[in-house]
Write a protein that holds these residues in place. Structure first.
Motif, PDB file in Angstrom:
ATOM      1  N   ALA A  13       0.837  -1.207   0.000  1.00  0.00           N
ATOM      2  CA  ALA A  13       0.000   0.000   0.000  1.00  0.00           C
ATOM      3  C   ALA A  13       0.868   1.250   0.000  1.00  0.00           C
ATOM      4  O   ALA A  13       0.587   2.234  -0.704  1.00  0.00           O
ATOM      5  CB  ALA A  13      -0.927   0.000   1.216  1.00  0.00           C
ATOM      6  N   HIS A  14       1.937   1.222   0.792  1.00  0.00           N
ATOM      7  CA  HIS A  14       2.873   2.353   0.868  1.00  0.00           C
ATOM      8  C   HIS A  14       3.537   2.600  -0.488  1.00  0.00           C
ATOM      9  O   HIS A  14       3.615   3.740  -0.962  1.00  0.00           O
ATOM     10  CB  HIS A  14       3.932   2.050   1.927  1.00  0.00           C
ATOM     11  CG  HIS A  14       5.076   3.008   1.932  1.00  0.00           C
ATOM     12  ND1 HIS A  14       4.952   4.332   2.289  1.00  0.00           N
ATOM     13  CD2 HIS A  14       6.395   2.830   1.610  1.00  0.00           C
ATOM     14  CE1 HIS A  14       6.129   4.931   2.186  1.00  0.00           C
ATOM     15  NE2 HIS A  14       7.019   4.037   1.775  1.00  0.00           N
ATOM     16  N   THR A  15       4.007   1.536  -1.115  1.00  0.00           N
ATOM     17  CA  THR A  15       4.656   1.661  -2.427  1.00  0.00           C
ATOM     18  C   THR A  15       3.690   2.183  -3.476  1.00  0.00           C
ATOM     19  O   THR A  15       4.040   3.034  -4.306  1.00  0.00           O
ATOM     20  CB  THR A  15       5.215   0.296  -2.868  1.00  0.00           C
ATOM     21  OG1 THR A  15       6.166  -0.164  -1.902  1.00  0.00           O
ATOM     22  CG2 THR A  15       5.887   0.401  -4.226  1.00  0.00           C
ATOM     23  N   ALA A  16       2.461   1.683  -3.445  1.00  0.00           N
ATOM     24  CA  ALA A  16       1.449   2.119  -4.412  1.00  0.00           C
ATOM     25  C   ALA A  16       1.127   3.601  -4.233  1.00  0.00           C
ATOM     26  O   ALA A  16       0.948   4.332  -5.218  1.00  0.00           O
ATOM     27  CB  ALA A  16       0.186   1.287  -4.257  1.00  0.00           C
ATOM     28  N   LEU A  17       1.051   4.057  -2.988  1.00  0.00           N
ATOM     29  CA  LEU A  17       0.760   5.468  -2.712  1.00  0.00           C
ATOM     30  C   LEU A  17       1.880   6.362  -3.231  1.00  0.00           C
ATOM     31  O   LEU A  17       1.637   7.389  -3.870  1.00  0.00           O
ATOM     32  CB  LEU A  17       0.564   5.678  -1.214  1.00  0.00           C
ATOM     33  CG  LEU A  17       0.369   7.142  -0.760  1.00  0.00           C
ATOM     34  CD1 LEU A  17      -0.831   7.774  -1.462  1.00  0.00           C
ATOM     35  CD2 LEU A  17       0.222   7.214   0.749  1.00  0.00           C
ATOM     36  N   LYS A  18       3.134   5.987  -2.960  1.00  0.00           N
ATOM     37  CA  LYS A  18       4.265   6.798  -3.415  1.00  0.00           C
ATOM     38  C   LYS A  18       4.309   6.858  -4.952  1.00  0.00           C
ATOM     39  O   LYS A  18       4.609   7.906  -5.535  1.00  0.00           O
ATOM     40  CB  LYS A  18       5.571   6.224  -2.878  1.00  0.00           C
ATOM     41  CG  LYS A  18       5.731   6.373  -1.365  1.00  0.00           C
ATOM     42  CD  LYS A  18       7.115   5.971  -0.902  1.00  0.00           C
ATOM     43  CE  LYS A  18       8.172   6.964  -1.359  1.00  0.00           C
ATOM     44  NZ  LYS A  18       9.502   6.635  -0.794  1.00  0.00           N
TER      45      LYS A  18
END
Length: 201
Positions: A13-18
């Motif tokens: 989720a963090h990678t997708a947001l960035k």
């Protein structure tokens, strides 16, 4: 761009947001550059619109405030070639450029670009805010000093006790000094110091 799917692990989720934020930043960068292209070449006329404002409202769904924001950035970029080149090549992001055009000019754009590339976006915003405050303080301080010496000096009047129409030499018209607050401060400060002995300062 990765589509949104709920229920992903924290790391994914963090990678997708960035990734989404980086894509958004790039999209804004391209939007400003394309807007500037249409503005400069007046391509909106070929599309049937009399003005960029009309085009932006009807075709892009822009509010007047957003149109003004884009116009301000594009017009300032034309006077800041180094900043514009860095935006085009991707060395500078949209958000950074939007902040820098508020304070950069042809004399200091290299220094501001260097600062932007070596510091975080937040640090850049804070430094720009400090620079704007220093400029306001310089102008405000110089105007206070000028007003003080104008009142204390007998040369400001017409000789009959009333205020005269001729400006006193220690109170130059601000327009003659342009919009550079440091230049204004130096002139007034220098002239003020020359009178310091008479006024007890």
């Amino acid at each position: 761009m990765t589509e949104f799917f709920p229920g992903k692990p924290a790391c994914e989720a963090h990678t997708a947001l960035k990734t989404a934020i980086n894509t958004m930043e790039k999209a804004r960068q391209n939007a400003v550059l394309w807007f500037g292209e249409i503005l400069e070449r007046k391509l909106y006329r070929e599309l049937g619109y009399a003005s960029i404002h009309q085009y932006a409202q009807q075709e892009l769904g822009f509010s007047p405030a957003r149109t003004s924001d884009f116009l301000s950035i594009c017009r300032k970029l034309k006077n800041l070639p180094k900043l514009e080149d860095n935006l085009k090549t991707g060395k500078l992001g949209y958000t950074q450029a939007r902040v820098l055009v508020k304070v950069a000019d042809q004399q200091n754009e290299t220094q501001w670009l260097d600062f932007a590339q070596k510091n975080s976006r937040r640090e850049l915003e804070l430094e720009v805010k400090r620079a704007k405050k220093r400029a306001v303080d310089l102008v405000t301080g110089s105007e206070v000093i000028a007003s003080f010496f104008l009142r204390r000096s007998s040369g400001c009047g017409s000789g009959d006790g009333s205020s005269g129409d001729v400006a006193h030499p220690i109170c130059p018209v601000r327009g003659d000094l342009g919009e550079d607050p440091q230049r204004w401060w130096k002139v007034v400060g220098r002239q003020g110091r020359s009178h310091a002995g008479d006024d007890g300062i």
